[in-house]
Design a protein around this motif. Structure first.
Motif, PDB file in Angstrom:
ATOM      1  N   ARG A  62       0.850  -1.186   0.000  1.00 13.22           N
ATOM      2  CA  ARG A  62       0.000   0.000   0.000  1.00 13.22           C
ATOM      3  C   ARG A  62       0.884   1.233   0.000  1.00 13.22           C
ATOM      4  O   ARG A  62       2.018   1.202   0.485  1.00 13.22           O
ATOM      5  CB  ARG A  62      -0.885   0.016   1.245  1.00 13.22           C
ATOM      6  N   GLN A 103      -4.289   4.029   0.930  1.00 10.42           N
ATOM      7  CA  GLN A 103      -4.546   2.595   1.056  1.00 10.42           C
ATOM      8  C   GLN A 103      -4.506   1.878  -0.291  1.00 10.42           C
ATOM      9  O   GLN A 103      -4.792   0.685  -0.367  1.00 10.42           O
ATOM     10  CB  GLN A 103      -5.902   2.355   1.737  1.00 10.42           C
ATOM     11  N   ARG A 104      -4.182   2.616  -1.352  1.00  8.00           N
ATOM     12  CA  ARG A 104      -4.157   1.995  -2.680  1.00  8.00           C
ATOM     13  C   ARG A 104      -2.928   1.115  -2.856  1.00  8.00           C
ATOM     14  O   ARG A 104      -1.896   1.313  -2.220  1.00  8.00           O
ATOM     15  CB  ARG A 104      -4.147   3.088  -3.757  1.00  8.00           C
TER      16      ARG A 104
END
Lengths: 329, 254
Positions: free
Chosen positions: B91, B128-129
């Motif tokens: 992340r 959070q990607r």
């Protein structure tokens, strides 16, 4: 799913699969009767229990060294089998088996493990030596060297099969397919010598392996002693894989599939990946071993066949999914 | 102060660096300009202490950098490199957190520092990607944020190798602003750029590098002249002075 849930879940699975494995086999073993002097009790203490312990440790070692190798080579498809450690160990042990004949059982059966272990370490050192360039250790060169060594070892093993007598040929073939049969307490001792340092040290290098994933230069800039760290990782991986190959032959796909599954659960962070891979590896190999005893009972399949039959297609599935994802991008 | 003296480097009979001496004073921004293959990245690779030149030394406050403990060096010096081979699905926040590694922070301090860095680069929405799913420009912002997360209170040198190459105009300006702030805190900054206009906006001092040699050193006005730049890049460079500083336009032909 939280990290805690996953850890507890895996321990529960481990317990269940261990109990199942202890009770599986041609002789019915009731856990309440293992303390008396029956046949079942002997089967339990002399066959089932050492076999279970060996399986647990071998599964944990194969999976954790696989995870470490993938981080070291920054390639999720990398596997100790890929860089020639398994093949080198197998060639060395196979040579012992064929050339020494029955005297391979001298030294309390330690000859084979020692030969395989030495072969594994030697191959790894050879690959490492050949792949050192001016810029440091080149991962591409290392993988290519691994491919070459795999080919050489395969040819060598073919030659050994040609040389071997009937009895040796059968022994060699079964061992190469990966088998947990004939596990004894003394084998467990040999495996422990490798398992303790590997399972103790590797999880402590989780964050350092994370840094390596950023790239070697980036890891160096973040304060990692890259050369020293890589050297230690290579030795630990060789130690773990060499010991397992010595005692069980080549059991494929555990080191490849287990870290993949764990990454799906918790992401690529090595601080979690390494210990969880060890746990899941122990569970999966124990299950595979039970299955190998159930399928053709009272005989048994070499466990390497089971792991390859399940792991191979699973891996192909991962590859097609990966390809589809890449196509979308 | 980072001081390089007499750096020479030859590989395969080719001279990559030829007797380069350069000083990076605290609080000053030095921009490295030069055509492809002039040795800019090679020079940064020497300045960061990871690689050693055939001769010459790189010293930080009088101490030779390549002899320093890696962990200590990482607290004093942070660097953004062009190659970022990360291809595991970390992340974004995890990637930036790796930059805090040499700072030896506890968990909450790391989280706070990561949050601050994400905010500075307007990456909060991407925190959070999966890093590997980001576009090239977004990945570059994340990696630059990681490097700036490493530049903690002990940091004395910040080296950046083409940090804006994939960023759009907005984030280019945002990064220049961040670099100026770091320099204002007393850090020596050295940055490789290809965009002459950005270089003129950012630089306190410009170093022109040509075939491994230093062609010129000095403030923007005296070094970034039409003649010097045209010679350097082998194209016609026109310079126009405007109220908001000089503007450079390049045209084909010598």
């Amino acid at each position: 799913m939280s990290h805690r849930t996953i850890v507890i879940g895996l321990w529960v699975l481990l317990l269940i699969s261990a109990l199942f494995s202890l009770m599986t086999g041609p002789v019915a073993v009731d856990l309440s009767g293992v303390l008396d002097d029956s046949v079942a009790s002997q089967v339990f203490w002399q066959l089932r229990l050492p076999r279970l312990m060996l399986t647990l440790l071998a599964g944990a070692l194969l999976a954790i060294t696989g995870a470490a190798a993938q981080s070291l080579f920054r390639n999720p498809l990398a596997d100790p089998g890929l860089i020639g450690i398994s093949a080198g160990a197998a060639l060395s042990a196979g040579a012992m088996m064929v050339l020494l004949g029955s005297s391979v059982y001298l030294l309390g059966g330690l000859m084979l493990p020692l030969a395989a272990f030495a072969g594994g370490v030697l191959t790894t050192l050879l690959v490492a030596r050949l792949s050192v360039t001016l810029q440091g250790v080149s991962v591409t060169n290392m993988l290519l060297c691994g491919i070459a060594i795999n080919a050489i070892a395969l040819a060598g093993l073919g030659g050994l099969k040609y040389l071997a007598g009937d009895q040796q040929l059968r022994q060699l073939s079964f061992w190469l397919l990966g088998s947990l049969n004939h596990s004894r307490w003394q084998d467990l001792l040999v495996l422990l010598v490798a398992a303790v340092p590997v399972l103790w040290l590797l999880p402590r290098y989780g964050q350092k392996l994370n840094l390596l994933l950023l790239g070697e230069q980036q890891a160096g800039l973040l304060g990692l002693n890259v050369v020293r760290c890589k050297r230690l990782m290579i030795l630990l991986i060789a130690l773990g894989v060499g010991a397992v190959v010595a005692l069980t032959g080549i059991i494929g796909f555990v080191g490849l599939v287990v870290p993949h599954l764990v990454r799906l659960l918790t992401g690529p962070d090595n601080r979690r990946l390494l210990p969880l891979s060890a746990l899941l590896g122990a569970v999966l190999l124990t299950v595979a071993d039970s299955v190998s005893r159930l399928l053709v009972s009272p005989a048994e399949l070499p466990v390497g066949i089971v792991t390859a039959l399940v792991g191979g297609p699973f891996f192909l599935l991962l590859l097609t999914r990966r390809k589809r994802e890449l196509n979308i991008c | 102060m980072l001081t390089a003296t007499g750096l020479c480097l030859k590989r395969n009979g080719q001279t990559l660096l030829d007797d380069i001496s350069v000083e990076l004073p605290p609080g000053e921004i030095t921009v490295l300009l030069g055509p492809n293959g002039a040795g800019k990245s090679t020079l940064l690779g020497m300045l960061c202490g990871l690689n050693r030149a055939d001769s010459g030394r790189v010293c930080l406050a009088g101490v030779e950098l390549s002899g320093m403990e890696p962990q200590l060096r990482a607290r004093y010096l942070a660097m953004y490199t062009q190659q970022q081979p990360l291809n595991f699905p970390f992340r974004v926040a995890e990637v930036v957190a790796l930059g805090c590694y040499p700072l030896l922070l506890d968990r909450s301090a790391t989280a706070a520092r990561v949050a601050a860095c994400l905010q500075q680069f307007q990456l909060e929405s991407l925190a959070q990607r999966d890093y590997t799913s980001l576009s090239g420009g977004e990945q570059q912002r994340v990696q630059v944020a990681r490097v700036l997360a490493q530049a903690g209170p002990d940091c004395q040198v910040l080296l950046l190798d083409e940090p804006v190459s994939e960023m759009d105009l907005r984030y280019q300006q945002l990064l220049l602003q961040q670099i100026r702030m770091v320099a204002a805190a007393g850090v020596s900054v050295c940055c490789v750029l290809h965009d002459l206009n950005l270089a003129a906006q950012l630089a306190d001092r410009v170093v022109l590098l040509q075939q491994g040699r230093m062609a010129a050193v000095g403030p923007v006005d005296s070094v970034m002249t039409e003649r010097q730049l045209s010679d350097l890049y082998q194209v016609t460079v026109r310079k126009t002075d405007t109220l908001s500083g000089p503007v450079f336009i390049s045209q084909s032909g010598p």
